[in-house]
Design an enzyme around this catalytic site. Structure first.
Site, PDB file in Angstrom:
ATOM      1  N   GLU A 259       0.879  -1.165   0.000  1.00  8.06           N
ATOM      2  CA  GLU A 259       0.000   0.000   0.000  1.00  8.06           C
ATOM      3  C   GLU A 259       0.913   1.210   0.000  1.00  8.06           C
ATOM      4  O   GLU A 259       1.494   1.584   1.021  1.00  8.06           O
ATOM      5  CB  GLU A 259      -0.914  -0.024   1.235  1.00  8.06           C
ATOM      6  N   CYS A 293      -2.047   8.841   3.328  1.00  3.66           N
ATOM      7  CA  CYS A 293      -1.864   8.436   1.935  1.00  3.66           C
ATOM      8  C   CYS A 293      -3.108   8.696   1.095  1.00  3.66           C
ATOM      9  O   CYS A 293      -3.037   8.679  -0.128  1.00  3.66           O
ATOM     10  CB  CYS A 293      -1.475   6.968   1.858  1.00  3.66           C
TER      11      CYS A 293
END
Length: 504
Positions: A259, A293
């Site tokens: 990720e 993020c």
């Protein structure tokens, strides 16, 4: 250091390996980013040798954890861990706020969010079942699912609790044993979680924590990647580091969950409610001072609503944001994690001052004796001017082309169609999150489906949840975490068994 937490075994100076709390041969300090004060001295600075010990411990525990416990027994452990985390919400939140700087309200929300993954996977784990094909008259085709083996998890500092529970909850639920390498900036939350897991009965070796300084971290990452015992690696962090881990895992052909970074576009369509869009933008942009993020990093706003939207954002920044230490209940925007991170954001802002149409940075940190101004950056709007559909290029400033990871708000006035906005939004190597705001839901749906992103919020800013898959496309990563079966799949392998010549 004047800091104490009852959740930390030995004051944070030991880490959990094979059920025992171990000191390191050397140590490193953990600091409060808001003040620069040392919270804990001599957190164990582990290296390759200790990593191999942790891997061996996880491997030795795997047989009994995977095959000696039922899915329901593992579920009951996760449920106890979930309840222990929730019961420690306030102390965990204060610990998080101290070591990563986020406002206390956000830290409390992360405890609840992180605990939800333990609850979710406690419920999903027993449902990881296979199937039987009975189509043939003389044989049966059986598909089973089994734990992949020892799992390694490398987690970031911006969500030091939730990223561990999201990975470990799934891994432990299906029978994997785990070696966790938390960020060197935020190891204390990881140690507190491990203490709670041990307190509610986790067997030795099932969960192992390898703390390490920034200097030792690459060695540990390389050892986890190279080990043939470690069968899967899950990493949340930057794209640059993710690519290195991807390459290092190739020799042992591991399963990978990556990720990685994003550069999320936030599309305000021509029919959007500007005030509503501004509320969503504030939520997704300034949570954790822009250090997530999935933060919106590129604001594409249609000309029809641009002026109203920009005015609404300026008003909210001026009235709703307050820089300060996370433990201060009036703080809504904390520090950046390090002075180096803050300096990088200042460089991005300085670059924009020479070419952007306008740069607006209204807030300043109050000069008090206990705060470290070097780690604070004022929320800053960078107005990049107008973009027209016949333009053959997009903005080239770093604030637009790279993930900011800070309180920077680059905004572009769009003269063009929704398809033009989609094309501009997709013109980026990343593809983690994206956001769409509009009143025509049929059109917003169409736009959302055409965006190159692993997750899209339509008229919503808080999109991550335990019961939905989280992950990116393009250079934002591989695999998914959370969701119905998706998160479990990262730690499972399918096996096909054929029973033949049964002659029923």
């Amino acid at each position: 250091p004047h800091f104490h937490s009852t959740l930390l075994r030995d004051g944070g100076k030991t880490t959990l390996i094979n059920g025992e709390w171990k000191c390191g041969k050397s140590g490193f300090n953990v600091k409060d980013p808001a003040t620069g004060d040392v919270l804990v001295e001599n957190v164990p600075d582990m290296g390759e040798e200790e990593t191999e010990v942790a891997i061996a411990a996880a491997n030795n525990a795997f047989e009994s954890w995977c095959w000696g416990t039922s899915a329901r027994e593992r579920s009951r452990f996760l449920r106890r861990w979930f309840e222990a985390v929730l019961n420690s919400t306030e102390e965990l939140a204060q610990l998080m706020s101290l070591e990563c700087g986020k406002p206390l309200a956000e830290a409390r929300a992360e405890v609840v969010y992180g605990a939800s993954f333990l609850e979710w996977f406690a419920e999903e784990g027993p449902r990881a079942v296979g199937g039987i094909d009975t189509g043939a008259s003389d044989r049966r085709l059986i598909t089973t699912k089994r734990a992949v083996g020892v799992a390694s998890c490398i987690t970031p500092w911006n969500f030091p609790l939730a990223m561990i529970t999201r990975k470990c909850g799934a891994a432990i639920a299906v029978g994997c044993t785990v070696v966790v390498k938390p960020s060197e900036e935020t190891p204390l939350t990881a140690l507190a979680l491990a203490r709670l897991a041990q307190d509610v009965g986790l067997p030795p070796g099932v969960l192992n924590i390898i703390t390490a300084s920034r200097q030792s971290t690459p060695t540990i990452g390389a050892a986890l990647c190279a080990s043939p015992i470690v069968r899967t690696l899950s990493f949340t962090g930057s794209t640059v580091v993710g690519k290195k881990l991807y390459a290092q895992c190739s020799n042992s052909v591991k399963k990978l969950g990556l990720e990685l970074g994003g550069n999320a576009p936030f599309l305000v369509l021509s029919d959007a409610d500007a005030e509503f869009a501004a509320d969503l933008a504030m939520t997704t942009k300034f949570r954790n001072a822009g250090q997530t993020c999935v933060c919106a990093d590129r604001f594409l706003v249609h000309d029809n609503v641009f002026d109203h939207f920009l005015m609404a954002i300026k008003d909210r920044i001026s009235t709703k944001l307050k820089l300060g230490r996370g433990l201060d209940p009036t703080t809504t925007l904390g520090p950046l994690i390090t002075a180096e991170a803050a300096e990088r954001i200042r460089d991005v802002i300085d670059e924009a001052r020479s070419t952007a149409e306008a740069v607006w940075s209204p807030l300043m940190i109050e000069k008090t004796s206990d705060l470290s101004p070097a780690n604070f950056v004022s929320p800053t709007i960078i107005n990049l001017g107008s973009w027209k559909s016949d333009s053959k290029s997009q903005p080239v400033l770093s604030c637009w082309t790279k993930e900011n990871f800070g309180p920077v708000f680059p905004i572009l006035r769009i003269h063009g169609s929704d398809d033009d906005m989609i094309a501009l939004a997709n013109n980026d190597p990343s593809g983690l999150a994206a956001y769409v705001v509009g009143t025509d839901l049929r059109n917003a749906w169409r736009v959302a489906e055409r965006l190159d992103a692993g997750l899209v919020g339509v008229n919503e800013a808080a999109i991550s949840t335990a019961n939905a898959p989280f992950g990116g496309v393009k250079q934002s990563g591989l695999g998914r975490e959370g969701g119905i079966q998706y998160g479990l799949h990262e730690y499972l392998e399918e096996k096909y068994i054929c029973f033949g010549n049964l002659n029923f």
